[in-house]
Design a protein around this motif. Structure first.
Motif, short mmCIF file in Angstrom:
data_model
loop_
_atom_site.label_atom_id
_atom_site.label_comp_id
_atom_site.label_asym_id
_atom_site.label_seq_id
_atom_site.Cartn_x
_atom_site.Cartn_y
_atom_site.Cartn_z
N PRO A 1 42.35 10.45 32.10
CA PRO A 1 42.54 10.63 33.55
C PRO A 1 43.59 9.68 34.09
O PRO A 1 43.65 8.51 33.71
CB PRO A 1 41.15 10.32 34.12
N ALA A 2 44.42 10.20 34.96
CA ALA A 2 45.45 9.36 35.58
C ALA A 2 44.80 8.48 36.65
O ALA A 2 43.87 8.90 37.34
CB ALA A 2 46.53 10.24 36.20
N PRO A 3 45.26 7.24 36.79
CA PRO A 3 44.66 6.36 37.80
C PRO A 3 44.96 6.85 39.21
O PRO A 3 46.00 7.46 39.47
CB PRO A 3 45.33 5.01 37.52
N ASP A 4 44.02 6.59 40.11
CA ASP A 4 44.20 6.98 41.51
C ASP A 4 44.87 5.89 42.33
O ASP A 4 45.47 6.17 43.36
CB ASP A 4 42.83 7.30 42.14
N LEU A 5 44.76 4.65 41.87
CA LEU A 5 45.29 3.52 42.63
C LEU A 5 45.87 2.50 41.65
O LEU A 5 45.21 2.12 40.68
CB LEU A 5 44.17 2.88 43.46
N ASP B 1 49.47 15.84 46.59
CA ASP B 1 50.82 16.38 46.43
C ASP B 1 51.77 15.40 45.74
O ASP B 1 52.99 15.53 45.88
CB ASP B 1 51.40 16.78 47.79
N GLY B 2 51.25 14.41 45.02
CA GLY B 2 52.14 13.49 44.31
C GLY B 2 51.61 12.08 44.37
O GLY B 2 50.41 11.83 44.29
N MET B 3 52.53 11.13 44.50
CA MET B 3 52.17 9.72 44.61
C MET B 3 52.93 9.10 45.76
O MET B 3 54.09 9.43 46.02
CB MET B 3 52.49 8.96 43.31
N ALA B 4 52.25 8.20 46.46
CA ALA B 4 52.84 7.52 47.60
C ALA B 4 52.80 6.02 47.34
O ALA B 4 51.86 5.49 46.72
CB ALA B 4 52.09 7.86 48.88
N ILE B 5 53.82 5.31 47.83
CA ILE B 5 53.96 3.88 47.60
C ILE B 5 53.88 3.16 48.94
O ILE B 5 54.36 3.66 49.97
CB ILE B 5 55.30 3.59 46.88
N ASP C 1 56.16 12.04 37.05
CA ASP C 1 57.61 12.18 36.88
C ASP C 1 58.33 12.54 38.17
O ASP C 1 59.52 12.80 38.16
CB ASP C 1 57.91 13.26 35.82
N GLY C 2 57.65 12.56 39.27
CA GLY C 2 58.29 12.93 40.52
C GLY C 2 58.73 11.72 41.32
O GLY C 2 58.68 10.58 40.87
N ALA C 3 59.18 12.00 42.54
CA ALA C 3 59.62 10.93 43.43
C ALA C 3 58.42 10.35 44.16
O ALA C 3 57.48 11.07 44.53
CB ALA C 3 60.63 11.47 44.43
N ASP D 1 54.26 7.91 55.58
CA ASP D 1 54.57 9.29 55.97
C ASP D 1 53.48 10.27 55.56
O ASP D 1 53.58 11.46 55.88
CB ASP D 1 55.89 9.72 55.33
N HIS D 2 52.47 9.80 54.86
CA HIS D 2 51.43 10.73 54.40
C HIS D 2 50.48 11.05 55.56
O HIS D 2 50.09 10.17 56.34
CB HIS D 2 50.64 10.10 53.25
N PRO D 3 50.08 12.32 55.71
CA PRO D 3 49.23 12.68 56.86
C PRO D 3 47.85 12.03 56.84
O PRO D 3 47.22 11.90 57.89
CB PRO D 3 49.12 14.21 56.75
#
Length: 719
Positions: A549-553, A568-572, A592-594, A600-602
């Protein structure tokens, strides 16, 4: 007199079954007697790996005692039995490997500086390395009259701040904020502190201007530095960095985009001086010496030309190894090449797994710390896979040259090249996933063109250009070299741009990696049917790595940077974070995304000081709270927000009255745990530093508290 046990008795049945199992194992080892010696470096490496895995001196000592006890137990087995010899030798080698790396770490390592320090340093320059791709130079400094500083520090100096007279032997003075060598920023990340400890580097920093030269260097630049600068002056554009790396092994002039394309396309092995380069050089020297000496009739008839040419090739290989810095892959390749030449001189088939094992033993004895590095693992695993495939009777029968039509010969050569490429890619996949969290899928196809292009076009052209520069006629050859390298880079960027170029995976556990390596070595080193016993553990380990499993945080060790996995991806948290931080987050998360901005996340609400967010995981909703500034926040509103949060992350030391429901990761905790990787579905928290870890490259900390977990009866809810 004694009667034999009856078949109906329980003890007799057990004894009979044990005797049959022992006889079966002996028969298997007898059939594989030629392969048993190949496990010598594996047993030695197991002891070295145990020292790196186990955290404390008590456990290192216990491991050595356990291995010695296994060896003593083997003495009770029947004399002359192969299982007795295997267990005894394996236990002693594992014990020796643990003692070897332990002793080297205690005698030759450089402990890190205890804490950051802003100070003025005056020191003697030991070496200078140019890094044109980052517009700076790296200098190794020996501080003078500063017993509070490590024996060697590494500082970066911007190109515009480099003073005249800087070089080996110079004495300079500068201001710098010195830091201990960096630990991994996230679990599973690159551990520079480990590498720096064995390199003798105790602190790192950046030299601030002005950099004063108290004593100029009188020593001329070394041959490697002069060759590096000469190649950069003769080749223009992106190809200059590749050309310099092929000749000197120094990759400092390769642009980040080109280096990443080479990695994603599976061509990064061309940049490090290894078997391909050493073999090509030695082969070329032997070919030229044979042809030149054969021009003399007396030499051709009376002299042992192969012995003379082989000796010349050996000297060239040793010189090339020393010129390029004697890195582990180069040393391994040079040792292997020397063994090949020795085998050929004795009229024996030297291209065997025994040669690979001998090279591994040499490297592990002199550089045992190299075992845990990706360079050693990928280098030896690739060669082992190639030689094991070449020794397989069916593959050898298929690849053997024969009289046939040209199109069939070309098709056979293409099939052999593809097969060897796929074998290497599959063998390197577990290593790449563990160290880099990505593995190439199209590297076999890229290498079909890239390896012949590098071996038979680029390197001969570059050698000819360097040779012709001695008479001032190298310009045409440099132009051809640049065109060939531009083609190589075009292949790398084309393959890297494909959506199927790489396979991504989050951080792989050390246990899964160890199981995969054991299964893979089992399949490569044995010859009979028992080799397939390694397939199940290999498949299981790869499934664990790919399905993990990929980490959530993700939280960096300083608490400043946080990445959150969203739908919808990852936020920093801090959108101005540099490329290094972003790449670390992407690799650890297998993403592998941006990386978008968390503000900016809702689902997030952010101010200048705080950022709150709701996240779903593990069948519940989590409320996350992050600090974004150093401004002091009033207690009343902040205490309420802390109490409402499940997890709070901060780069500052939070007061004790800030008590979230589940985890408070502030600077006080992160200083002892390092970076964090949190899986909200399972509630697991992985840390960079482990409790009680006594490895000498880890700066000591006062105690190791447990993560502060606070649980309350009422569930988390959205405000």
């Amino acid at each position: 007199m004694a009667f034999a046990p009856r078949q109906t008795s329980l003890a007799g049945g057990i004894a009979l079954a044990g005797a049959r199992s022992f006889a079966s194992l002996e028969a298997v080892l007898e059939r594989e007697r030629e392969q048993i010696g190949l496990w010598v470096p594996v047993a030695l490496g197991a002891g070295i790996a145990a020292w790196f895995i186990l955290p404390s001196a008590a456990q290192w000592f216990a491991f050595c005692c356990a291995m010695l006890s296994f060896g003593c137990t083997a003495l009770f087995l029947p004399q002359g039995a192969r299982i007795r010899q295997v267990v005894l030798a394996g236990a002693l080698l594992a014990c020796f490997g643990c003692v070897l790396i332990w002793g080297k770490a205690m005698l030759f390592g450089q402990p890190p500086m205890a804490r950051p320090l802003f100070t003025q340093v005056a020191g003697e320059v030991r070496s200078v390395q140019a890094v044109p791709a980052q517009a700076m130079v790296r200098a190794m400094i020996r501080p003078i009259a500063r017993p509070d500083l490590p024996a060697t520090i590494r500082v970066n100096i911007a190109e515009v701040d480099v003073p005249a007279g800087l070089g080996a032997g110079a004495v300079i003075r500068f201001r710098s904020r010195l830091m201990p060598p960096a630990q991994p920023s996230l679990p599973g990340g690159y551990d520079f502190a480990l590498r720096a400890y064995f390199l003798g580097i105790g602190a790192t920093g950046k030299a601030l201007k002005p950099v004063e030269v108290l004593k100029a260097s009188n020593a001329p630049p070394g041959l490697r530095a002069r060759l590096f600068s000469h190649i950069l002056s003769r080749v223009d554009g992106p190809a200059e960095g590749i050309a310099a790396a092929l000749a000197t092994g120094d990759q400092g002039a390769i642009a980040d985009a080109d280096a990443e394309a080479m990695r994603r396309s599976g061509l990064a092995h061309l940049l490090s001086i290894s078997g391909l380069h050493v073999t090509a050089l030695i082969g070329a020297v032997i070919f030229l010496l044979m042809r030149v000496l054969a021009l003399s009739r007396r030499a051709a008839l009376d002299w042992p030309l192969m012995m003379i040419a082989g000796a010349g090739g050996a000297l060239a290989g040793i010189g090339y190894t020393l010129l390029t810095g004697a890195e582990v892959p180069t040393v391994r390749s040079c040792v292997a090449a020397l063994l090949v030449l020795g085998g050929l001189a004795m009229g024996r088939d030297a291209i065997t797994l025994r040669l690979v094992a001998a090279g591994a033993i040499v490297v592990l004895v002199f550089w045992p710390e190299a075992l845990v590095g990706p360079s050693f693992q990928m280098s030896f695993m690739a060669v082992t896979a190639l030689v094991a495939l070449g020794e397989h009777r069916r593959f050898r029968a298929f690849a053997t040259a024969r009289d046939e039509r040209r199109w069939r010969k070309a098709a056979r050569l293409l099939a052999v090249t593809l097969a060897t490429g796929f074998a290497v890619e599959l063998a390197l996949m577990p290593i790449a996933l563990f160290h880099f969290h990505k593995a190439g899928l199209l590297g076999a196809f890229a290498n079909i063109v890239a390896i012949p292009l590098t071996t038979f076009v680029v390197m001969p052209l570059e050698a000819a250009a360097l040779l012709m520069d001695s008479v001032g006629a190298g310009a045409p050859f440099w132009w051809l070299t640049r065109q060939a390298l531009d083609l190589l880079l075009a292949i790398a960027h084309g393959v890297a741009g494909s959506p199927m170029a790489t396979m991504l995976a989050p951080t792989t556990s050390a246990a899964a990696f160890g199981i995969a390596m054991t299964g893979l070595l089992w399949m490569l080193l044995w010859r009979g049917r028992m080799r397939w016993w390694g397939a199940p553990p290999l498949v299981v380990a790869m499934a664990l790595a790919l399905l993990a499993p990929a980490p959530d945080l993700l939280v960096t060790g300083d608490g400043r940077h946080v990445a959150v996995r969203t739908a919808d991806g990852m936020a920093i948290l801090r959108d101005r974070a540099g490329d290094y931080v972003r790449d670390s987050f992407s690799e650890s998360a297998g993403f592998d995304g941006a990386l978008s901005a968390l503000a900016d996340h809702p689902a997030a609400r952010c101010s200048d000081d705080l950022c709150a967010m709701h996240l779903t995981g593990g069948g519940r909703k989590w409320r996350l709270l992050f600090t974004r500034s150093k401004v002091r926040i009033d207690r009343d509103p902040f205490e309420k927000q802390c109490a409402d949060a499940d997890i709070i992350v901060s780069d500052r030391r939070l007061p004790r009255w800030c008590r979230p429901r589940w985890l408070k990761a502030d600077s006080r905790l992160l200083r002892r745990t390092g970076g964090l990787s949190i899986d909200l579905r399972s509630g697991e928290v992985h840390t960079v530093l482990q409790p009680g870890d006594a490895h000498p490259w880890i700066a000591p900390a006062a105690g190791w508290p447990r993560p502060q977990l606070y649980r309350r009866s009422r569930p988390a809810s959205l405000p």
